[in-house]
Design a protein around this motif. Sequence first.
Motif, PDB file in Angstrom:
ATOM      1  N   UNK A   1       0.964  -1.401  -0.016  1.00 42.31           N
ATOM      2  CA  UNK A   1       0.036   0.063  -0.004  1.00 42.31           C
ATOM      3  C   UNK A   1       0.974   1.323   0.003  1.00 42.31           C
ATOM      4  N   UNK A   2       2.078   1.281   0.877  1.00 48.69           N
ATOM      5  CA  UNK A   2       2.800   2.521   0.935  1.00 48.69           C
ATOM      6  C   UNK A   2       3.267   2.757  -0.397  1.00 48.69           C
TER       7      UNK A   2
ATOM      8  N   UNK B   1       2.147   5.935  -2.667  1.00 51.01           N
ATOM      9  CA  UNK B   1       3.032   7.001  -3.015  1.00 51.01           C
ATOM     10  C   UNK B   1       3.094   7.280  -4.515  1.00 51.01           C
ATOM     11  N   UNK B   2       2.944   6.271  -5.349  1.00 52.33           N
ATOM     12  CA  UNK B   2       2.667   6.296  -6.774  1.00 52.33           C
ATOM     13  C   UNK B   2       1.781   7.125  -7.054  1.00 52.33           C
ATOM     14  N   UNK B   3       0.384   6.565  -6.597  1.00 51.21           N
ATOM     15  CA  UNK B   3      -0.797   7.490  -6.827  1.00 51.21           C
ATOM     16  C   UNK B   3      -0.592   8.908  -6.593  1.00 51.21           C
ATOM     17  N   UNK B   4       0.077   9.303  -5.347  1.00 53.74           N
ATOM     18  CA  UNK B   4      -0.098  10.678  -4.854  1.00 53.74           C
ATOM     19  C   UNK B   4       1.174  11.356  -5.492  1.00 53.74           C
ATOM     20  N   UNK B   5       2.032  10.841  -6.374  1.00 53.92           N
ATOM     21  CA  UNK B   5       3.065  11.393  -6.746  1.00 53.92           C
ATOM     22  C   UNK B   5       4.329  11.798  -5.534  1.00 53.92           C
ATOM     23  N   UNK B   6       4.269  11.169  -4.805  1.00 56.03           N
ATOM     24  CA  UNK B   6       5.148  11.226  -3.570  1.00 56.03           C
ATOM     25  C   UNK B   6       6.403  10.372  -3.588  1.00 56.03           C
ATOM     26  N   UNK B   7       7.592  10.705  -3.153  1.00 56.18           N
ATOM     27  CA  UNK B   7       8.568  10.145  -3.214  1.00 56.18           C
ATOM     28  C   UNK B   7       8.690   8.747  -2.066  1.00 56.18           C
ATOM     29  N   UNK B   8       9.158   7.663  -2.415  1.00 57.81           N
ATOM     30  CA  UNK B   8       9.007   6.424  -1.659  1.00 57.81           C
ATOM     31  C   UNK B   8       8.906   6.841  -0.024  1.00 57.81           C
TER      32      UNK B   8
ATOM     33  N   UNK C   1       0.244  10.408   4.142  1.00 58.58           N
ATOM     34  CA  UNK C   1      -0.264  12.044   4.007  1.00 58.58           C
ATOM     35  C   UNK C   1      -0.064  12.906   5.084  1.00 58.58           C
ATOM     36  N   UNK C   2       0.080  12.337   6.202  1.00 57.81           N
ATOM     37  CA  UNK C   2       0.180  13.166   7.611  1.00 57.81           C
ATOM     38  C   UNK C   2       1.614  13.069   7.872  1.00 57.81           C
ATOM     39  N   UNK C   3       2.463  12.084   7.543  1.00 50.28           N
ATOM     40  CA  UNK C   3       3.662  12.123   7.914  1.00 50.28           C
ATOM     41  C   UNK C   3       4.803  13.112   7.064  1.00 50.28           C
ATOM     42  N   UNK C   4       5.586  13.810   7.993  1.00 50.53           N
ATOM     43  CA  UNK C   4       6.112  14.971   7.102  1.00 50.53           C
ATOM     44  C   UNK C   4       7.665  14.018   6.587  1.00 50.53           C
ATOM     45  N   UNK C   5       7.994  13.129   7.567  1.00 50.48           N
ATOM     46  CA  UNK C   5       9.396  12.673   7.415  1.00 50.48           C
ATOM     47  C   UNK C   5       9.157  11.612   6.182  1.00 50.48           C
ATOM     48  N   UNK C   6      10.443  10.997   5.879  1.00 54.51           N
ATOM     49  CA  UNK C   6      10.433   9.938   5.187  1.00 54.51           C
ATOM     50  C   UNK C   6       9.734   8.644   5.694  1.00 54.51           C
ATOM     51  N   UNK C   7       9.894   8.446   6.974  1.00 52.84           N
ATOM     52  CA  UNK C   7       9.558   7.321   7.827  1.00 52.84           C
ATOM     53  C   UNK C   7       8.213   7.647   8.107  1.00 52.84           C
TER      54      UNK C   7
END
Length: 571
Positions: free
Chosen positions: A448-449, A453-460, A492-498
């Motif tokens: 799901x991550x 991430x892919x759907x939202x265009x975020x970095x992994x 969505x809510x996590x600011x960091x990579x983790x």
Amino acid sequence: MIEERRRVVISNKKGIHARTAAMITSFVNNIRTKYNVKLYIQKENDESRLPLANMLTLAALRIKKGDVLYVIAEGKNGKEAIEEISNYISGEIDQRVNNIDEIDKLLEEHTINITSELKSIREIKNKFGSILNHMGDGICLMDNRGIITYLNPAYENIFNIKKNDLIGRDVKKVCPSRPSIGLLDTKEKIIDILIRGKDGKRILSSSVPIFAQNKFKGVITTYKDVTELEEVIQRLHKAEEKIKYYEEELNKNNYVDEAFNIIIGNSSLLKDVKRLASKAARTSVNVMIRGESGTGKELVAKAIHGASKRKEEAFIKVNCAAIPENLLESELFGYEKGAFTGAAKRKIGKFELANGGTLFLDEIGEINYNLQAKLLRAIQEKEIERLGGNEVIKIDIKIICATNRNLEDMVNNHEFREDLYYRLNVIPIVLPPLRNRKEDIGLLAEHFVEKICKEEGMDGKQISRHVLSHLKEYCWPGNIRELENIITRAITLSDSEQIDVDTFPSYMKNEKRKNDGLINFINGDLARMEEYDREIVRLALKKHKSFNKAAKALGLTHRTISLKAKKYNLI
Ligand SMILES: Nc1ncnc2c1ncn2[C@@H]1O[C@H](COP(=O)(O)OP(=O)(O)OP(=O)(O)O)[C@@H](O)[C@H]1O
């Protein structure tokens, strides 16, 4: 090597008999030493040359007056040696006797030699005789004319025949089909020819020609009874075929079509589901998928369609709970223009749309009793009529239903038709809730991550082991759908990579505490024994923080608890 040869005509009146041979041998021995040569004798018209050293050899040639001999010498002084020998043997040898005592001594020596040679030949003969007699393979000897000269006891056994009935007889007459007969002409060996005995025995025969001094002397043939061996080989082949068949069957049973790759999870419970569903996809029978909400029923239905031979045709889903009761019938069967008020034009129903493909009836438990009867008829008769029409439309559809309701109770309460229940429930597939297969949480979370991430265009983004262990402790009443939602929210809510545990909803954290209890941790339902085992080991490790102490507390060995921790993914 220098070789000299000389033609000699024998003129001795009595030819070369024993005494003459003894005299020649004695003379020749002196010449050999004097000139340091090797000496041979060869009869005219005979290819083989014999060493001129032994009176026996010479006497055995039975040379008569007038016979022609060749004397051959090898060595530097061969010419002189041959000269002297030729002169000696071409004359009247018998008249040369001047020392009869010497000749007698020579003869006596030769007689002793002959006796001991005879003795050793006899010994060799006995040894070979006994070897041949005790050999497991049958042996047949025949001479160069095809006359059988020897058969061993194994031969008698294999062919069930008495040797005395064959020995001395012509093989072409008594055993006309034997491959060895061919050798009398070809004189070339033949190996491993399969022949049949009279009683159906299978016999392997090999024949080789016998040559002595370049002359063809006969044939030796061995026979090996391979009947039992053949039977064993046949049994082995049969066993191999059986193994192959069982392996294929096993593979068929274990085979999971790649269409099921969309279903993430490696737990044994889910693997069982995939195997069964894959099998169901290969048949045309109806499938009923059971399971709590969000366990992946629709996903499994899609995979079954994708793995079936209908995969190129339509997959039509009808959510029976989402469509108002009075509209569901027309939704399923369609209607003709003017069938009822508001039916301005013809509408094609889901059955027709799914024709040739798969119709997925989700929430089947929500269909009202009357419509159930129509549904049953359509499935049974494999035909439908649009509402307000009278055209009968043939349908060829695979029906997959899903429900999270207890259909058995509904049947008992007359809320669900028993006949329809049995019609639909041909292959029931039960999807286990996520809490019963926590081994899958890691894979699902990562899936799901990546997907979100892919759907939202975020970095992994990444999930730590700490976060994963939180996820595993929760009891997941909403199953995989809930897991997907929580991960979407966390990403969505996590600011960091983790991904951060703080982003998890508070009810999850409270639930976690509630679930530290042993028996109640699954909404009051009983779980599989393995799940309790896992929970106990988890709590023990959490409390004692070492395998040794946790093992002691549970009365287990260090090895057992570490194996369990590994098995349950707790380390
Ligand atoms: N094993 C799985 N691997 C990946 N995704 C899954 C898996 N199981 C379920 N999902 C996802 O979880 C969500 C819920 O699945 P699905 O709709 O198939 O469940 P359902 O049992 O049909 O739910 P409902 O009973 O509420 O209709 C979907 O987004 C689906 O893609």
